[in-house]
Design a protein around this motif. Sequence first.
Motif, PDB file in Angstrom:
ATOM      1  N   ASP A   1       0.812  -1.216   0.000  1.00  5.57           N
ATOM      2  CA  ASP A   1       0.000   0.000   0.000  1.00  5.57           C
ATOM      3  C   ASP A   1       0.847   1.270   0.000  1.00  5.57           C
ATOM      4  O   ASP A   1       0.413   2.301  -0.522  1.00  5.57           O
ATOM      5  CB  ASP A   1      -0.937   0.017   1.203  1.00  5.57           C
ATOM      6  CG  ASP A   1      -2.108  -0.940   1.043  1.00  5.57           C
ATOM      7  OD1 ASP A   1      -2.439  -1.285  -0.110  1.00  5.57           O
ATOM      8  OD2 ASP A   1      -2.683  -1.345   2.064  1.00  5.57           O
ATOM      9  N   SER A   2       2.042   1.222   0.560  1.00  2.00           N
ATOM     10  CA  SER A   2       2.881   2.427   0.585  1.00  2.00           C
ATOM     11  C   SER A   2       3.707   2.580  -0.689  1.00  2.00           C
ATOM     12  O   SER A   2       4.097   3.694  -1.046  1.00  2.00           O
ATOM     13  CB  SER A   2       3.812   2.412   1.800  1.00  2.00           C
ATOM     14  OG  SER A   2       4.826   1.434   1.667  1.00  2.00           O
ATOM     15  N   LEU A   3       3.967   1.485  -1.391  1.00  2.00           N
ATOM     16  CA  LEU A   3       4.812   1.522  -2.589  1.00  2.00           C
ATOM     17  C   LEU A   3       4.029   1.305  -3.880  1.00  2.00           C
ATOM     18  O   LEU A   3       4.349   1.907  -4.916  1.00  2.00           O
ATOM     19  CB  LEU A   3       5.901   0.453  -2.482  1.00  2.00           C
ATOM     20  CG  LEU A   3       6.834   0.581  -1.272  1.00  2.00           C
ATOM     21  CD1 LEU A   3       7.728  -0.643  -1.172  1.00  2.00           C
ATOM     22  CD2 LEU A   3       7.668   1.852  -1.359  1.00  2.00           C
ATOM     23  N   TYR A   4       3.005   0.453  -3.835  1.00  2.68           N
ATOM     24  CA  TYR A   4       2.208   0.122  -5.016  1.00  2.68           C
ATOM     25  C   TYR A   4       0.720   0.232  -4.672  1.00  2.68           C
ATOM     26  O   TYR A   4      -0.027  -0.746  -4.769  1.00  2.68           O
ATOM     27  CB  TYR A   4       2.543  -1.286  -5.508  1.00  2.68           C
ATOM     28  CG  TYR A   4       4.025  -1.523  -5.666  1.00  2.68           C
ATOM     29  CD1 TYR A   4       4.718  -1.012  -6.761  1.00  2.68           C
ATOM     30  CD2 TYR A   4       4.751  -2.222  -4.699  1.00  2.68           C
ATOM     31  CE1 TYR A   4       6.085  -1.201  -6.896  1.00  2.68           C
ATOM     32  CE2 TYR A   4       6.122  -2.409  -4.835  1.00  2.68           C
ATOM     33  CZ  TYR A   4       6.775  -1.898  -5.930  1.00  2.68           C
ATOM     34  OH  TYR A   4       8.133  -2.087  -6.058  1.00  2.68           O
ATOM     35  N   PRO A   5       0.282   1.418  -4.275  1.00  2.00           N
ATOM     36  CA  PRO A   5      -1.111   1.565  -3.830  1.00  2.00           C
ATOM     37  C   PRO A   5      -2.094   1.349  -4.971  1.00  2.00           C
ATOM     38  O   PRO A   5      -1.787   1.584  -6.138  1.00  2.00           O
ATOM     39  CB  PRO A   5      -1.160   3.003  -3.320  1.00  2.00           C
ATOM     40  CG  PRO A   5      -0.082   3.709  -4.088  1.00  2.00           C
ATOM     41  CD  PRO A   5       1.012   2.689  -4.247  1.00  2.00           C
ATOM     42  N   VAL A   6      -3.284   0.925  -4.612  1.00  2.00           N
ATOM     43  CA  VAL A   6      -4.368   0.690  -5.560  1.00  2.00           C
ATOM     44  C   VAL A   6      -5.636   1.336  -5.002  1.00  2.00           C
ATOM     45  O   VAL A   6      -5.918   1.219  -3.805  1.00  2.00           O
ATOM     46  CB  VAL A   6      -4.587  -0.826  -5.784  1.00  2.00           C
ATOM     47  CG1 VAL A   6      -5.872  -1.094  -6.538  1.00  2.00           C
ATOM     48  CG2 VAL A   6      -3.394  -1.418  -6.535  1.00  2.00           C
ATOM     49  N   ALA A   7      -6.366   2.036  -5.849  1.00  2.00           N
ATOM     50  CA  ALA A   7      -7.627   2.654  -5.443  1.00  2.00           C
ATOM     51  C   ALA A   7      -8.772   1.689  -5.721  1.00  2.00           C
ATOM     52  O   ALA A   7      -8.954   1.239  -6.857  1.00  2.00           O
ATOM     53  CB  ALA A   7      -7.843   3.957  -6.200  1.00  2.00           C
ATOM     54  N   GLU A   8      -9.541   1.374  -4.698  1.00  4.00           N
ATOM     55  CA  GLU A   8     -10.703   0.507  -4.865  1.00  4.00           C
ATOM     56  C   GLU A   8     -11.916   1.388  -5.131  1.00  4.00           C
ATOM     57  O   GLU A   8     -12.340   2.161  -4.266  1.00  4.00           O
ATOM     58  CB  GLU A   8     -10.911  -0.358  -3.622  1.00  4.00           C
ATOM     59  CG  GLU A   8     -11.940  -1.438  -3.825  1.00  4.00           C
ATOM     60  CD  GLU A   8     -11.818  -2.580  -2.848  1.00  4.00           C
ATOM     61  OE1 GLU A   8     -12.684  -3.477  -2.888  1.00  4.00           O
ATOM     62  OE2 GLU A   8     -10.862  -2.588  -2.041  1.00  4.00           O
ATOM     63  N   THR A   9     -12.468   1.285  -6.325  1.00  3.33           N
ATOM     64  CA  THR A   9     -13.558   2.160  -6.739  1.00  3.33           C
ATOM     65  C   THR A   9     -14.740   1.342  -7.234  1.00  3.33           C
ATOM     66  O   THR A   9     -14.651   0.114  -7.377  1.00  3.33           O
ATOM     67  CB  THR A   9     -13.109   3.099  -7.879  1.00  3.33           C
ATOM     68  OG1 THR A   9     -13.058   2.353  -9.107  1.00  3.33           O
ATOM     69  CG2 THR A   9     -11.738   3.700  -7.601  1.00  3.33           C
ATOM     70  N   ASP A  10     -15.840   2.033  -7.547  1.00  5.53           N
ATOM     71  CA  ASP A  10     -17.016   1.339  -8.072  1.00  5.53           C
ATOM     72  C   ASP A  10     -16.883   0.987  -9.545  1.00  5.53           C
ATOM     73  O   ASP A  10     -17.793   0.400 -10.136  1.00  5.53           O
ATOM     74  CB  ASP A  10     -18.280   2.157  -7.835  1.00  5.53           C
ATOM     75  CG  ASP A  10     -18.249   3.526  -8.489  1.00  5.53           C
ATOM     76  OD1 ASP A  10     -17.196   3.904  -9.046  1.00  5.53           O
ATOM     77  OD2 ASP A  10     -19.269   4.237  -8.444  1.00  5.53           O
ATOM     78  N   ILE A  11     -15.734   1.327 -10.176  1.00  5.18           N
ATOM     79  CA  ILE A  11     -15.488   0.913 -11.565  1.00  5.18           C
ATOM     80  C   ILE A  11     -14.291  -0.032 -11.653  1.00  5.18           C
ATOM     81  O   ILE A  11     -13.755  -0.267 -12.727  1.00  5.18           O
ATOM     82  CB  ILE A  11     -15.280   2.129 -12.492  1.00  5.18           C
ATOM     83  CG1 ILE A  11     -14.044   2.943 -12.084  1.00  5.18           C
ATOM     84  CG2 ILE A  11     -16.525   2.993 -12.526  1.00  5.18           C
ATOM     85  CD1 ILE A  11     -13.630   3.979 -13.121  1.00  5.18           C
ATOM     86  N   GLY A  12     -13.877  -0.581 -10.501  1.00  3.13           N
ATOM     87  CA  GLY A  12     -12.753  -1.499 -10.476  1.00  3.13           C
ATOM     88  C   GLY A  12     -11.609  -0.954  -9.634  1.00  3.13           C
ATOM     89  O   GLY A  12     -11.649   0.180  -9.147  1.00  3.13           O
ATOM     90  N   LYS A  13     -10.590  -1.772  -9.478  1.00  2.00           N
ATOM     91  CA  LYS A  13      -9.420  -1.405  -8.672  1.00  2.00           C
ATOM     92  C   LYS A  13      -8.333  -0.876  -9.610  1.00  2.00           C
ATOM     93  O   LYS A  13      -7.926  -1.563 -10.551  1.00  2.00           O
ATOM     94  CB  LYS A  13      -8.944  -2.608  -7.867  1.00  2.00           C
ATOM     95  CG  LYS A  13     -10.023  -3.136  -6.921  1.00  2.00           C
ATOM     96  CD  LYS A  13      -9.608  -4.417  -6.215  1.00  2.00           C
ATOM     97  CE  LYS A  13      -8.583  -4.138  -5.129  1.00  2.00           C
ATOM     98  NZ  LYS A  13      -8.313  -5.351  -4.317  1.00  2.00           N
ATOM     99  N   ILE A  14      -7.850   0.330  -9.328  1.00  7.27           N
ATOM    100  CA  ILE A  14      -6.989   1.056 -10.254  1.00  7.27           C
ATOM    101  C   ILE A  14      -5.650   1.369  -9.610  1.00  7.27           C
ATOM    102  O   ILE A  14      -5.583   1.855  -8.485  1.00  7.27           O
ATOM    103  CB  ILE A  14      -7.642   2.382 -10.705  1.00  7.27           C
ATOM    104  CG1 ILE A  14      -9.045   2.132 -11.269  1.00  7.27           C
ATOM    105  CG2 ILE A  14      -6.772   3.084 -11.740  1.00  7.27           C
ATOM    106  CD1 ILE A  14      -9.843   3.400 -11.499  1.00  7.27           C
TER     107      ILE A  14
END
Length: 350
Positions: free
Chosen positions: A152-165
């Motif tokens: 999460d600190s180096l390769y974060p991903v946003a969890e959204t209602d259109i998928g994980k980005i």
Amino acid sequence: MVEPYMAIALQTRMWDDWRKNLDHIRKVMGTAIGLTSLEYPVKLVALAEGAIQGFGATGPGPLPVVEIPGEQTDIIGEMAKTFNVYIIAELFCVKELEFEDRLFNAAFIVNPKGQIIYKRYKMQLEYMAESWTTSLHDVWDAWVEKKGATLDSLYPVAETDIGKIGCMICMEGGYPEISRGLALNGAEVIYRATYHEPFVGDGTWELQNRAHALFNTCYVIAPNNGVYEGKAMSEKGPFDITGGNSMIVDFKGKIIHKVSAGTDTYAAGLIDIEALRRHRTSVMGIGNFLKDLRTEAYKIIYQQPIYPKNTRLTGPAPPDRWLANQKEAYKKSVDTLLNRRIYIKPSEKE
């Protein structure tokens, strides 16, 4: 349930004026969304590296230090609300409050409410960028102390209602580790922005984008720049230094849409997150490569360091000295690979 939607890799001209760039982006974005939404709704728009500030931002003279959130992200937020889309973009020379004397290159995501939901700093840097930007690895020990050494600190991903980005920028596309880190943190859509010639026209850009998509079973949205209208690289006027070729690649590594023009245009493609999820959870053979990674066998590959960490952890770092240090660091890394007989010197002619 994530309904299929259209994504746009927006390719725009650039000037050495971020306000002018953002005004231009707004106009082009409106047209692109209007045309593309005739089939499915557009829910994601990605801008290229440098689209906001232009490449002259990192040229001679004072560096244009910015913050996230800041003026530029506020305007992007208004666009996201106006068009009801997620927007992925990038900024140079970003000030991180916990590292006040160092500047970073950051990708960020704004949701349809205009809120910043994601930020990631570039890890792998091209040589010429070393005069003004810092990699997390350059301040590694301090970063780990303050932020941790986690996905999460180096390769974060946003969890959204259109998928994980997840996001990677320019030079990072040359390293399989970046997209793999994002994928193993759950990314389903990977933003990969910008490359310059001659590595676009020779096929490198496309090869990398398709490989990242295939090896990680992810969509890749890859906006490149349009013509550069500034004078930092050409006194004569417009100069197409990137070659365009914005594209969107599906999770099997196949190109959904690619544009060849180097001016204002866009690539658009259907993103079907549910199809990706079905593929990941049902395909037991070729094309679903994360499921059987034998991770214990791969740890040994990276046990010995190659490029030195903490090169900008302490002390003053004027731009001209940074480049000199960088050349020396590269040379030492090559010597390390030679000493380990990973690299072999070419034969010398008599």
